[in-house]
Design a protein around this motif. Structure first.
Motif, PDB file in Angstrom:
ATOM      1  N   ASP A   1       0.826  -1.203   0.000  1.00  0.00           N
ATOM      2  CA  ASP A   1       0.000   0.000   0.000  1.00  0.00           C
ATOM      3  C   ASP A   1       0.861   1.255   0.000  1.00  0.00           C
ATOM      4  O   ASP A   1       2.088   1.209   0.076  1.00  0.00           O
ATOM      5  CB  ASP A   1      -0.975  -0.009   1.171  1.00  0.00           C
ATOM      6  CG  ASP A   1      -0.282   0.132   2.520  1.00  0.00           C
ATOM      7  OD1 ASP A   1       0.962   0.072   2.574  1.00  0.00           O
ATOM      8  OD2 ASP A   1      -0.994   0.304   3.522  1.00  0.00           O
TER       9      ASP A   1
ATOM     10  N   LEU B   1      -2.309   1.572  -4.094  1.00  0.00           N
ATOM     11  CA  LEU B   1      -1.601   0.301  -4.213  1.00  0.00           C
ATOM     12  C   LEU B   1      -0.421   0.446  -5.175  1.00  0.00           C
ATOM     13  O   LEU B   1      -0.525   1.139  -6.189  1.00  0.00           O
ATOM     14  CB  LEU B   1      -2.534  -0.800  -4.717  1.00  0.00           C
ATOM     15  CG  LEU B   1      -3.677  -1.226  -3.790  1.00  0.00           C
ATOM     16  CD1 LEU B   1      -4.558  -2.251  -4.488  1.00  0.00           C
ATOM     17  CD2 LEU B   1      -3.138  -1.786  -2.479  1.00  0.00           C
TER      18      LEU B   1
ATOM     19  N   SER C   1      -4.272  -4.010   2.858  1.00  0.00           N
ATOM     20  CA  SER C   1      -5.274  -2.954   2.722  1.00  0.00           C
ATOM     21  C   SER C   1      -6.617  -3.373   3.326  1.00  0.00           C
ATOM     22  O   SER C   1      -7.058  -4.508   3.120  1.00  0.00           O
ATOM     23  CB  SER C   1      -5.490  -2.604   1.246  1.00  0.00           C
ATOM     24  OG  SER C   1      -6.542  -1.666   1.106  1.00  0.00           O
TER      25      SER C   1
END
Length: 273
Positions: A114, A133, A258
Motif C-alpha cells: 500500500d 496500491l 489494505s
C-alpha cells in the motif's frame, strides 16, 4: 508465510503492563519500548525518529537503512492475546535484525504493497497500480522478503526495466491463473495460503479484460499478501456490510496490505466508496 524484512513486521510486548491485549494510548511510549528492545540486541544501531510517530529509521554501519513502521503492529496488538503478541514480538525481532541475503537476478520478485509502505520505505523501486496500491521490486529468500534498492541493480548486471521484467516473469510463473469474467458471474473466487498472491492485482492488462467481461460490479480485496478475494457485488447495503467485514479481517492480520474494497476503473484499482 514469510516475514517482511522492511516494514509492517510484527508485535512487541508494549510496556511493563499486561502486553498486547490492550493498545497503549501513548504511541511515543510504544515506540520507545520497541527501540529499547532493538538496542538491547544491537547496542550500536542508530535510531532516527520520523515525522510519523509510529515510524523509525535504523542505521547500521555497512548496511542499508531500514525503515520500520509500527502502525499495523499497534492496531494488530489490540486484537490479540498477550501470548500471541509475545510470539509475534520474537518474530519481529528475529526478522528486523537479520541481515537479508544479497539480492540476485534469480531472487527478484514483484510484491504489492500500500501507499503507506511505499511512503516509509527507503530507496525502493515501485510502480503505482491503483489509488493507494503499488507494485514493488523485492528480493525473495527462504524466510524473508526484502525491498531492492536501485543502487543494487548494477551489481546484478540489470537495468531497472530489465530487473522489473525478470521479477515479474519469475513471480507470475508461480501464481495461479486469474478467473475470467464469465466464471465470476457464477461464483466468487478466493485465493489463499500462498506467497505473492497480492501480486495478481499487478497484472492490470489482464484485469482490463476480466473487468470488461464481469461488468462494473467487479470487486477485489487484498487484506494480506496471501489473501485475495474476487467477486461481483453491486453498490448498496450488502456492499457496505461487506466493507466492514473486510476492515475487521484486515485488523486481524499481522501484516495487512489494505482494509479497502477495490473496483477496477480506467486501468487501475480505485477504492469503492
Amino acid at each position: 508465510m514469510k516475514q517482511q524484512a522492511v516494514i509492517f513486521m510484527a508485535c512487541g510486548t508494549l510496556l511493563s503492563g499486561p502486553g498486547c491485549s490492550a493498545q497503549v494510548s501513548d504511541e511515543q511510549r510504544f515506540v520507545a519500548d520497541m527501540i529499547r528492545r532493538i538496542k538491547q540486541r544491537l547496542p550500536d544501531v542508530d535510531v532516527v525518529r520520523r515525522d510519523d510517530p509510529l515510524s523509525i529509521l535504523l542505521k547500521r554501519s555497512g548496511l542499508p537503512e531500514t525503515t520500520l513502521n509500527f502502525g499495523s503492529v499497534y492496531r494488530f496488538c489490540g486484537q490479540v492475546s498477550a501470548r500471541e503478541c509475545r510470539k509475534m514480538r520474537e518474530e519481529f525481532l528475529e526478522t528486523v535484525l537479520r541481515v537479508p541475503p544479497m539480492p540476485t537476478a534469480a531472487s527478484l520478485r514483484i510484491a504489492v504493497r500500500d501507499a503507506q509502505y511505499v511512503r516509509h520505505a527507503s530507496k525502493i523501486v515501485s510502480e503505482p497500480i491503483g489509488e493507494d496500491l503499488f507494485a514493488v521490486l523485492v528480493s525473495d529468500a527462504p524466510d524473508s522478503i526484502a525491498t531492492v534498492t536501485p543502487d543494487t541493480l548494477p551489481a546484478l548486471g540489470l537495468t531497472r526495466d530489465q530487473a522489473w521484467t525478470r521479477a515479474w516473469q519469475q513471480t507470475r510463473a508461480g501464481l495461479p491463473g486469474l478467473p475470467d469474467g464469465a466464471s465470476l458471474a457464477r461464483s466468487a473466487v478466493f485465493y489463499t495460503e500462498q506467497d505473492y498472491l497480492a501480486t495478481l492485482l499487478a497484472d492490470t492488462q489482464a484485469w482490463r479484460a476480466i473487468d470488461d467481461a464481469a461488468g462494473p460490479s467487479l470487486l477485489v480485496t487484498v487484506v494480506a499478501d496471501s489473501s485475495v478475494f474476487i467477486a461481483r457485488m453491486p453498490d448498496g447495503p450488502g456492499l457496505e456490510q461487506f466493507k466492514q467485514t473486510v476492515r475487521e479481517d484486515c485488523a486481524s492480520q499481522p501484516r495487512c496490505i489494505s482494509p479497502n474494497v477495490y473496483r477496477f476503473r480506467e486501468g487501475r484499482w480505485v477504492i469503492s466508496r
